[in-house]
Design a protein around this motif. Structure first.
Motif, PDB file in Angstrom:
ATOM      1  N   VAL A  15       0.838  -1.191   0.000  1.00 27.45           N
ATOM      2  CA  VAL A  15       0.000   0.000   0.000  1.00 27.45           C
ATOM      3  C   VAL A  15       0.876   1.244   0.000  1.00 27.45           C
ATOM      4  N   ALA A  16       0.858   1.986  -1.117  1.00 24.83           N
ATOM      5  CA  ALA A  16       1.583   3.253  -1.180  1.00 24.83           C
ATOM      6  C   ALA A  16       0.712   4.346  -0.582  1.00 24.83           C
ATOM      7  N   MET A  17       1.313   5.192   0.229  1.00 25.86           N
ATOM      8  CA  MET A  17       0.636   6.317   0.852  1.00 25.86           C
ATOM      9  C   MET A  17      -0.663   5.880   1.542  1.00 25.86           C
ATOM     10  N   PRO A  18      -0.545   4.976   2.520  1.00 24.33           N
ATOM     11  CA  PRO A  18      -1.743   4.451   3.194  1.00 24.33           C
ATOM     12  C   PRO A  18      -2.512   5.550   3.915  1.00 24.33           C
ATOM     13  N   GLU A  19      -3.820   5.404   3.917  1.00 25.13           N
ATOM     14  CA  GLU A  19      -4.661   6.369   4.636  1.00 25.13           C
ATOM     15  C   GLU A  19      -4.620   6.118   6.135  1.00 25.13           C
ATOM     16  N   THR A  20      -4.454   4.859   6.525  1.00 26.52           N
ATOM     17  CA  THR A  20      -4.351   4.522   7.938  1.00 26.52           C
ATOM     18  C   THR A  20      -3.154   3.593   8.130  1.00 26.52           C
ATOM     19  N   ILE A  21      -2.581   3.656   9.310  1.00 28.67           N
ATOM     20  CA  ILE A  21      -1.435   2.813   9.671  1.00 28.67           C
ATOM     21  C   ILE A  21      -1.733   2.182  11.024  1.00 28.67           C
ATOM     22  N   ALA A  51       7.392  12.132   6.575  1.00 21.29           N
ATOM     23  CA  ALA A  51       8.209  11.403   5.608  1.00 21.29           C
ATOM     24  C   ALA A  51       7.868  11.742   4.171  1.00 21.29           C
ATOM     25  N   VAL A  52       6.683  12.220   3.892  1.00 21.59           N
ATOM     26  CA  VAL A  52       6.222  12.580   2.562  1.00 21.59           C
ATOM     27  C   VAL A  52       5.836  11.352   1.740  1.00 21.59           C
ATOM     28  N   TYR A  53       6.567  10.249   1.825  1.00 28.53           N
ATOM     29  CA  TYR A  53       6.252   9.070   1.017  1.00 28.53           C
ATOM     30  C   TYR A  53       6.445   7.820   1.862  1.00 28.53           C
ATOM     31  N   THR A  54       5.424   6.979   1.928  1.00 34.87           N
ATOM     32  CA  THR A  54       5.470   5.739   2.690  1.00 34.87           C
ATOM     33  C   THR A  54       4.796   4.632   1.900  1.00 34.87           C
ATOM     34  N   VAL A  55       5.386   3.440   1.929  1.00 37.79           N
ATOM     35  CA  VAL A  55       4.751   2.246   1.379  1.00 37.79           C
ATOM     36  C   VAL A  55       4.783   1.194   2.478  1.00 37.79           C
ATOM     37  N   LEU A  56       3.648   0.544   2.714  1.00 40.29           N
ATOM     38  CA  LEU A  56       3.554  -0.511   3.716  1.00 40.29           C
ATOM     39  C   LEU A  56       3.320  -1.855   3.056  1.00 40.29           C
ATOM     40  N   GLU A  59      -0.090  -7.729   6.196  1.00 35.10           N
ATOM     41  CA  GLU A  59      -0.628  -9.093   6.178  1.00 35.10           C
ATOM     42  C   GLU A  59      -1.596  -9.218   7.343  1.00 35.10           C
ATOM     43  N   GLY A  60      -2.810  -9.561   7.060  1.00 44.50           N
ATOM     44  CA  GLY A  60      -3.793  -9.754   8.122  1.00 44.50           C
ATOM     45  C   GLY A  60      -3.936  -8.551   9.027  1.00 44.50           C
ATOM     46  N   GLY A  61      -3.834  -7.344   8.485  1.00 42.04           N
ATOM     47  CA  GLY A  61      -3.970  -6.127   9.276  1.00 42.04           C
ATOM     48  C   GLY A  61      -2.721  -5.721  10.026  1.00 42.04           C
ATOM     49  N   ARG A  62      -1.642  -6.472   9.872  1.00 40.87           N
ATOM     50  CA  ARG A  62      -0.376  -6.165  10.558  1.00 40.87           C
ATOM     51  C   ARG A  62       0.629  -5.624   9.563  1.00 40.87           C
ATOM     52  N   VAL A  63       1.447  -4.669   9.973  1.00 44.42           N
ATOM     53  CA  VAL A  63       2.527  -4.141   9.142  1.00 44.42           C
ATOM     54  C   VAL A  63       3.702  -5.102   9.255  1.00 44.42           C
ATOM     55  N   VAL A  64       4.122  -5.665   8.125  1.00 38.64           N
ATOM     56  CA  VAL A  64       5.260  -6.599   8.128  1.00 38.64           C
ATOM     57  C   VAL A  64       6.454  -6.031   7.375  1.00 38.64           C
ATOM     58  N   GLY A  65       6.283  -4.861   6.766  1.00 32.83           N
ATOM     59  CA  GLY A  65       7.383  -4.214   6.084  1.00 32.83           C
ATOM     60  C   GLY A  65       6.995  -2.804   5.679  1.00 32.83           C
ATOM     61  N   TYR A  66       8.005  -1.965   5.466  1.00 31.63           N
ATOM     62  CA  TYR A  66       7.741  -0.612   4.989  1.00 31.63           C
ATOM     63  C   TYR A  66       8.992  -0.006   4.369  1.00 31.63           C
ATOM     64  N   VAL A  67       8.760   0.991   3.541  1.00 35.04           N
ATOM     65  CA  VAL A  67       9.824   1.871   3.071  1.00 35.04           C
ATOM     66  C   VAL A  67       9.302   3.284   3.281  1.00 35.04           C
TER      67      VAL A  67
END
Length: 144
Positions: A15-21, A51-56, A59-67
């Motif tokens: 998900v690029a530029m997620p609305e919720t984290i 940060a201006v730019y985030t990608v998450l 998996e199953g509602g959990r964050v398992v990686g990001y840039v």
């Protein structure tokens, strides 16, 4: 983060530029990769909001990686960090995060620093060392 590898989806949603984290799972990921254990929601909101730019990778509602990157979206982008939960590494998640970043910011010069031993990952994605051109510089944050 508890060992839930068997319960996680085999192909995370990127998900690029997620609305919720999901701030709690983001804090758990940062702790799992060795980037501290004192991340609270307000601190993470400030870090990711600026940060201006985030990608998450989720998996199953959990964050398992990001840039996370800083960019003007015209001429330059700086990769602040990229992380994948240790239990999920080696499955292409980091590559998919970089592909999303390069798709969205590939029209800019991309800079960053790589930890020793991770250079090959960045080289595979066209972000290459520039010996003799750039020198890594840093300063520790002031103590409060």
């Amino acid at each position: 983060m508890p060992d839930t590898a068997g319960a996680l989806h085999p192909d995370p949603r990127i998900v690029a530029m997620p609305e919720t984290i999901h701030w709690e799972s983001l804090a758990e990921l940062m702790t799992a990769v060795g980037w501290g254990s004192t991340h609270d929601s307000p601190a993470l909101r400030a870090m990711f909001g600026g940060a201006v730019y985030t990608v998450l990778a989720e998996e199953g509602g959990r964050v398992v990686g990001y840039v996370r990157a800083f960019t003007d979206r015209v001429s330059v982008s700086w990769i602040a960090e990229i992380a994948v939960h240790p239990e999920r590494q080696g499955r292409g998640i980091g590559g998919r995060l970089m592909e999303a970043l390069l798709r969205d910011l590939g029209g800019t010069a991309i800079y960053g620093e790589a930890l020793n031993g991770s250079e090959a990952f960045f080289i595979r994605h066209g972000v290459v060392p520039r010996p003799g051109k750039l020198v890594a510089i840093s300063r520790r944050p002031r103590s409060a």
